[in-house]
Design a protein around this motif. Structure first.
Motif, PDB file in Angstrom:
ATOM      1  N   VAL A  85      -0.453  -8.134  -7.214  1.00  0.00           N
ATOM      2  CA  VAL A  85      -0.754  -6.994  -8.070  1.00  0.00           C
ATOM      3  C   VAL A  85       0.386  -6.879  -9.069  1.00  0.00           C
ATOM      4  CG1 VAL A  85      -1.115  -4.496  -8.195  1.00  0.00           C
ATOM      5  CG2 VAL A  85      -2.016  -5.783  -6.255  1.00  0.00           C
ATOM      6  N   ARG A 112      -3.955   7.133  -5.839  1.00  0.00           N
ATOM      7  CA  ARG A 112      -5.050   6.782  -4.924  1.00  0.00           C
ATOM      8  C   ARG A 112      -4.497   6.825  -3.509  1.00  0.00           C
ATOM      9  NH1 ARG A 112      -6.438   1.808  -8.502  1.00  0.00           N
ATOM     10  NH2 ARG A 112      -7.654   2.802 -10.129  1.00  0.00           N
ATOM     11  N   MET A 145       0.829  -1.207   0.000  1.00  0.00           N
ATOM     12  CA  MET A 145       0.000   0.000   0.000  1.00  0.00           C
ATOM     13  C   MET A 145       0.863   1.256   0.000  1.00  0.00           C
ATOM     14  SD  MET A 145      -3.337  -1.101   2.323  1.00  0.00           S
ATOM     15  CE  MET A 145      -2.471  -1.103   3.865  1.00  0.00           C
ATOM     16  N   SER A 152      -4.852  -7.372 -10.871  1.00  0.00           N
ATOM     17  CA  SER A 152      -4.771  -7.988  -9.548  1.00  0.00           C
ATOM     18  C   SER A 152      -5.108  -9.447  -9.687  1.00  0.00           C
ATOM     19  CB  SER A 152      -5.737  -7.331  -8.570  1.00  0.00           C
ATOM     20  OG  SER A 152      -5.347  -6.013  -8.299  1.00  0.00           O
ATOM     21  N   LEU A 161      -0.721   0.103 -12.916  1.00  0.00           N
ATOM     22  CA  LEU A 161      -1.360  -1.143 -12.528  1.00  0.00           C
ATOM     23  C   LEU A 161      -1.870  -1.875 -13.760  1.00  0.00           C
ATOM     24  CD1 LEU A 161      -1.329   0.490  -9.849  1.00  0.00           C
ATOM     25  CD2 LEU A 161      -3.353  -0.785  -9.237  1.00  0.00           C
ATOM     26  N   ALA A 198       2.042   4.763  -7.863  1.00  0.00           N
ATOM     27  CA  ALA A 198       1.063   4.324  -8.859  1.00  0.00           C
ATOM     28  C   ALA A 198       0.338   5.516  -9.469  1.00  0.00           C
ATOM     29  CB  ALA A 198       0.057   3.360  -8.237  1.00  0.00           C
ATOM     30  N   LEU A 206       2.504   1.624  -3.603  1.00  0.00           N
ATOM     31  CA  LEU A 206       1.509   1.997  -4.616  1.00  0.00           C
ATOM     32  C   LEU A 206       0.977   3.403  -4.384  1.00  0.00           C
ATOM     33  CD1 LEU A 206      -0.451  -1.346  -5.152  1.00  0.00           C
ATOM     34  CD2 LEU A 206       1.336  -0.335  -6.586  1.00  0.00           C
ATOM     35  N   GLU A 207       0.759   3.775  -3.145  1.00  0.00           N
ATOM     36  CA  GLU A 207       0.288   5.137  -2.866  1.00  0.00           C
ATOM     37  C   GLU A 207       1.287   6.166  -3.394  1.00  0.00           C
ATOM     38  OE1 GLU A 207      -1.350   7.668   0.944  1.00  0.00           O
ATOM     39  OE2 GLU A 207       0.531   6.564   1.202  1.00  0.00           O
ATOM     40  N   CYS A 257       2.267  -4.833 -12.132  1.00  0.00           N
ATOM     41  CA  CYS A 257       2.421  -3.452 -12.592  1.00  0.00           C
ATOM     42  C   CYS A 257       3.531  -3.356 -13.624  1.00  0.00           C
ATOM     43  CB  CYS A 257       2.816  -2.527 -11.438  1.00  0.00           C
ATOM     44  SG  CYS A 257       1.709  -2.491 -10.042  1.00  0.00           S
ATOM     45  N   ASP A 307      -6.828   2.458  -0.440  1.00  0.00           N
ATOM     46  CA  ASP A 307      -7.413   2.027  -1.710  1.00  0.00           C
ATOM     47  C   ASP A 307      -6.601   0.911  -2.349  1.00  0.00           C
ATOM     48  OD1 ASP A 307      -9.498   3.856  -1.519  1.00  0.00           O
ATOM     49  OD2 ASP A 307      -8.380   5.413  -2.588  1.00  0.00           O
ATOM     50  N   TYR A 308      -5.391   0.679  -1.848  1.00  0.00           N
ATOM     51  CA  TYR A 308      -4.516  -0.345  -2.405  1.00  0.00           C
ATOM     52  C   TYR A 308      -4.431  -1.594  -1.521  1.00  0.00           C
ATOM     53  CZ  TYR A 308      -2.999   3.109  -5.789  1.00  0.00           C
ATOM     54  OH  TYR A 308      -2.962   4.031  -6.799  1.00  0.00           O
ATOM     55  N   VAL A 352      -4.547  -5.200  -0.384  1.00  0.00           N
ATOM     56  CA  VAL A 352      -4.404  -6.454  -1.128  1.00  0.00           C
ATOM     57  C   VAL A 352      -4.641  -7.601  -0.145  1.00  0.00           C
ATOM     58  CG1 VAL A 352      -2.781  -7.887  -2.431  1.00  0.00           C
ATOM     59  CG2 VAL A 352      -2.680  -5.395  -2.635  1.00  0.00           C
TER      60      VAL A 352
END
Length: 190
Positions: free
Chosen positions: A174, A161, A150, A188, A185, A157, A153-154, A176, A165-166, A168
């Motif tokens: 995931v 988001r 998370m 998933s 992305l 990505a 990705l925050e 990418c 929101d990430y 998993v």
């Protein structure tokens, strides 16, 4: 471009009990092993493998990528939940420190633990250090923790988001693409 697979380790007993499990070095539980075996059916492949030093990520990596030598990165550890470690939300109900942390959307200071901002920074710095070691066109797998995924990705990505929101699930992946410091992305796999 570099292809990146973020794999969250399979479930542990603490995960199933909805405990805050960060620094606690739990092994995979039987369900966690089964989750990883199901993910293995996706026939994920990678050229490089980075993992956290925790037993649950080592076990997951060994089941998914038995022919790769994992590079253990201390900076990919899950957050230290301090006084919340090993406890459930129910057990912490009525705890003033816990309520203050919840009031910050779990982004504030964790008493006796790692500061959330420091955790995110550590994860992102380690991710960048790992990516700098890789050749263009390869595929790399990170077998890590939900909070690590998370955080990265925050930060990287696109489109952007928020952290939560990430989320998993355990034993999920995931995929990418990574180019020019941006993660795109692709899909998933759960």
């Amino acid at each position: 471009m570099i292809r990146v697979l973020f794999v969250r380790h399979g479930a542990t007993a603490g995960n199933l009990e909805r405990r805050y499990i960060g620094r606690t070095d739990e092994p995979l539980c039987p369900l966690g092993v089964e989750q990883v075996r199901q993910l293995r059916e996706e026939e994920l492949t990678a050229d490089y493998l980075f993992i956290s030093p925790m037993r649950r990520t080592r076990q997951t990596a060994q089941l998914l990528f038995p022919h790769l030598t994992a590079r253990v990165e201390e900076g990919l550890r899950e957050t230290d939940f301090g006084v919340f470690e090993g406890r459930t939300a129910t057990e912490l109900s009525g705890n003033a420190d816990y309520q203050r942390w919840l009031d910050t959307m779990c982004q504030g200071a964790i008493p006796g633990g790692e500061q959330v901002a420091d955790f995110k920074r550590r994860c992102c710095e380690t991710f960048q250090e790992c990516m700098q070691k890789l050749p263009e066109g390869c595929c790399v797998a990170f077998v890590v923790h939900g909070g690590v995924i998370m955080s990265v990705l925050e930060a990287y990505a696109c489109p952007h988001r928020d952290f939560y929101d990430y989320h998993v699930p355990n034993g999920s992946c995931v995929a990418c693409g990574y180019e020019n410091g941006v993660l795109t992305l692709e899909k998933s796999i759960t």
